[in-house]
Design a protein around this motif. Structure first.
Motif, mmCIF file in Angstrom:
data_model
loop_
_atom_site.group_PDB
_atom_site.id
_atom_site.type_symbol
_atom_site.label_atom_id
_atom_site.label_comp_id
_atom_site.label_asym_id
_atom_site.label_seq_id
_atom_site.Cartn_x
_atom_site.Cartn_y
_atom_site.Cartn_z
ATOM 1 N N GLY A 115 49.908 -20.532 4.522
ATOM 2 C CA GLY A 115 48.682 -20.683 5.290
ATOM 3 C C GLY A 115 47.464 -20.142 4.577
ATOM 4 N N GLY A 116 46.291 -20.406 5.156
ATOM 5 C CA GLY A 116 45.053 -19.868 4.617
ATOM 6 C C GLY A 116 44.958 -18.377 4.893
ATOM 7 N N SER A 117 44.648 -17.595 3.874
ATOM 8 C CA SER A 117 44.641 -16.139 4.028
ATOM 9 C C SER A 117 43.331 -15.498 3.589
ATOM 10 N N ASP A 118 42.322 -16.304 3.325
ATOM 11 C CA ASP A 118 41.069 -15.768 2.796
ATOM 12 C C ASP A 118 40.100 -15.320 3.887
ATOM 13 N N ALA A 119 40.382 -15.653 5.150
ATOM 14 C CA ALA A 119 39.426 -15.329 6.216
ATOM 15 C C ALA A 119 40.152 -15.203 7.550
ATOM 16 N N PHE A 120 40.941 -14.142 7.707
ATOM 17 C CA PHE A 120 41.607 -13.913 8.980
ATOM 18 C C PHE A 120 40.591 -13.520 10.045
ATOM 19 N N LEU A 121 40.876 -13.896 11.280
ATOM 20 C CA LEU A 121 40.044 -13.480 12.400
ATOM 21 C C LEU A 121 40.397 -12.050 12.794
ATOM 22 N N SER A 122 39.433 -11.334 13.345
ATOM 23 C CA SER A 122 39.706 -10.027 13.927
ATOM 24 C C SER A 122 40.457 -10.221 15.244
ATOM 25 N N PRO A 123 41.196 -9.204 15.694
ATOM 26 C CA PRO A 123 42.026 -9.390 16.892
ATOM 27 C C PRO A 123 41.261 -9.671 18.181
ATOM 28 N N ARG A 124 39.970 -9.342 18.227
ATOM 29 C CA ARG A 124 39.175 -9.652 19.420
ATOM 30 C C ARG A 124 38.086 -10.686 19.111
ATOM 31 N N GLU A 125 38.202 -11.339 17.989
ATOM 32 C CA GLU A 125 37.201 -12.340 17.592
ATOM 33 C C GLU A 125 37.498 -13.676 18.253
ATOM 34 N N PRO A 126 36.492 -14.388 18.741
ATOM 35 C CA PRO A 126 36.748 -15.690 19.383
ATOM 36 C C PRO A 126 37.380 -16.690 18.434
ATOM 37 N N MET A 127 38.128 -17.623 19.026
ATOM 38 C CA MET A 127 38.597 -18.792 18.289
ATOM 39 C C MET A 127 37.510 -19.855 18.432
ATOM 40 N N ARG A 128 36.701 -20.016 17.422
ATOM 41 C CA ARG A 128 35.587 -20.972 17.478
ATOM 42 C C ARG A 128 36.041 -22.299 16.883
ATOM 43 N N MET A 129 35.994 -23.333 17.703
ATOM 44 C CA MET A 129 36.512 -24.629 17.299
ATOM 45 C C MET A 129 35.446 -25.712 17.441
ATOM 46 N N PRO A 130 35.434 -26.688 16.517
ATOM 47 C CA PRO A 130 34.396 -27.722 16.552
ATOM 48 C C PRO A 130 34.597 -28.761 17.645
ATOM 49 N N ASP A 131 35.820 -28.821 18.229
ATOM 50 C CA ASP A 131 36.095 -29.898 19.179
ATOM 51 C C ASP A 131 37.237 -29.459 20.090
ATOM 52 N N GLU A 132 37.018 -29.482 21.398
ATOM 53 C CA GLU A 132 38.079 -29.145 22.347
ATOM 54 C C GLU A 132 39.237 -30.123 22.289
ATOM 55 N N GLY A 133 38.989 -31.326 21.803
ATOM 56 C CA GLY A 133 40.007 -32.363 21.795
ATOM 57 C C GLY A 133 41.018 -32.259 20.668
ATOM 58 N N LEU A 134 40.971 -31.179 19.896
ATOM 59 C CA LEU A 134 41.877 -31.043 18.761
ATOM 60 C C LEU A 134 43.269 -30.549 19.170
ATOM 61 N N GLY A 135 43.452 -30.240 20.443
ATOM 62 C CA GLY A 135 44.747 -29.714 20.868
ATOM 63 C C GLY A 135 44.905 -28.260 20.491
ATOM 64 N N ILE A 136 43.943 -27.429 20.888
ATOM 65 C CA ILE A 136 43.908 -26.024 20.481
ATOM 66 C C ILE A 136 45.053 -25.258 21.138
ATOM 67 N N ASP A 137 45.825 -24.562 20.319
ATOM 68 C CA ASP A 137 46.979 -23.825 20.821
ATOM 69 C C ASP A 137 47.070 -22.477 20.124
#
Length: 341
Positions: A115-137
């Protein structure tokens, strides 16, 4: 001992030791400036960190309040993030959801992806997604952090390389996965940045819950404040961590600080059927995809939607006394605002 990284305006943050009750922290930069620095010289520095951790517990060193929302992922970026799929009950369900067969070799040969390891999110950071229709899980997992592992390492050497354990939210975009895998070249766009627990914990801190191969505690997952999953991380893990590490190192060495994930924690019922929802007395699910597939099997249609803006996921693990072990990953889905051109 428990270690964390706090933001300090730099890419990699500052290393701190955290008390067992997650209430206090003490600066560890006198030993190692960053988490990765500690891992690069682990054999020499780990005893010093253990001594500092003991001093923190008895209050003999300067300390500050530890606030989980100020923590970054222990490694804000890593040289390598390898995720497995060790719970084959999960593999069976998600493959069935996309109409893919279960090849027999999956029962003997571990699944891994890089997986990508260059930019992990912080544990309380939002999951910011460009499109709700991507099947976010979300995907609730356990992962280990290793020291240097030589190519061709034995199972025993792989086990000995495990120095810290963390929790993971391995975010998936389900609606991108089928077409991406159909190309025959693996995940990329369907696997955005992951987030890790506020604290990384040494094996010795976990007592009997850690047997050197698996972590035997329930992974507690809630969605919008309601229990969603409580699967036991030690049950149903067909490939343990030494097996995953040795498999990853078959043709390459693994550098210190490599993170190896378990894949989505998943349990079956005692009769071998898929787990029931928590509300029905089952252990539920560590991702939405499993819930949807079980709904389709049982009732002919999936009802639980994938994540939408405003949905909040919490992933945590508690010891037998009800105390949080790693702190909590708690993330809300938000729309991504593209930077101006």
């Amino acid at each position: 001992m428990k270690l964390a990284t706090l933001a300090d305006g730099t890419r990699d943050g500052r290393l701190v030791l955290v008390s067992r009750d997650l209430a206090y922290a003490t600066d560890a930069r006198g030993i190692a400036k960053t988490f990765q620095d500690a891992l690069d010289d682990w054999a020499r520095l780990a005893p010093k960190l253990e001594t500092l951790a003991s001093a923190l517990e008895i209050g003999s060193v300067p300390r500050e309040r530890f606030r989980e929302h100020e923590a970054r992922s222990p490694l804000p970026r890593a040289f390598q993030w390898i995720d497995g799929s060790a719970y084959l009950s999960h593999v069976e369900l998600v493959r069935k959801a996309r109409g893919a067969a279960m090849p027999p070799e999956l029962w003997t040969d571990p699944l891994l992806y890089q997986g990508g390891s260059d930019a992990f999110l912080s544990p309380r950071e939002p999951m910011r997604m460009p499109d709700e229709g991507l099947g976010i899980d979300f995907e609730g997992e356990v992962a280990v952090i290793v020291t240097d592992v030589p190519m061709g390492a034995s199972r025993a050497a792989a086990a000995a390389s495990i120095v810290l354990i963390v929790l993971v939210n391995d975010v998936s975009l389900r609606n991108l996965i089928p077409a991406e895998l159909a190309k025959g070249f693996g995940f990329f766009q369907s696997k955005p940045s992951s987030a890790f627990s506020p604290v990384a914990v040494s094996p010795g801190e976990l007592g009997s819950a850690w047997d050197g191969e698996r972590l035997h505690l329930p992974l507690l997952v809630s969605l919008n404040g309601k229990p969603f999953g409580r699967a036991d991380a030690g049950s149903g893990m067909n490939f343990d961590f030494p097996a995953l590490i040795a498999h990853a190192a078959r043709t390459r060495p693994l550098g210190a600080g490599t993170i190896v994930g378990s894949g989505t924690v998943s349990n079956k019922e005692l009769d071998g059927s898929p787990s029931r929802p928590v509300a029905e007395g089952g252990v539920g699910y560590s991702c939405v995809a499993e819930a949807r597939m079980v709904e389709a099997i049982r009732g002919g249609a999936s009802k639980t939607p994938f994540l939408r803006n405003g949905d909040t996921v919490r992933i945590e693990m508690k010891d037998q006394d009800g105390h949080s072990v790693f702190g909590a990953i708690e993330q809300t889905v938000e729309p991504y605002a593209r930077p101006p051109a």
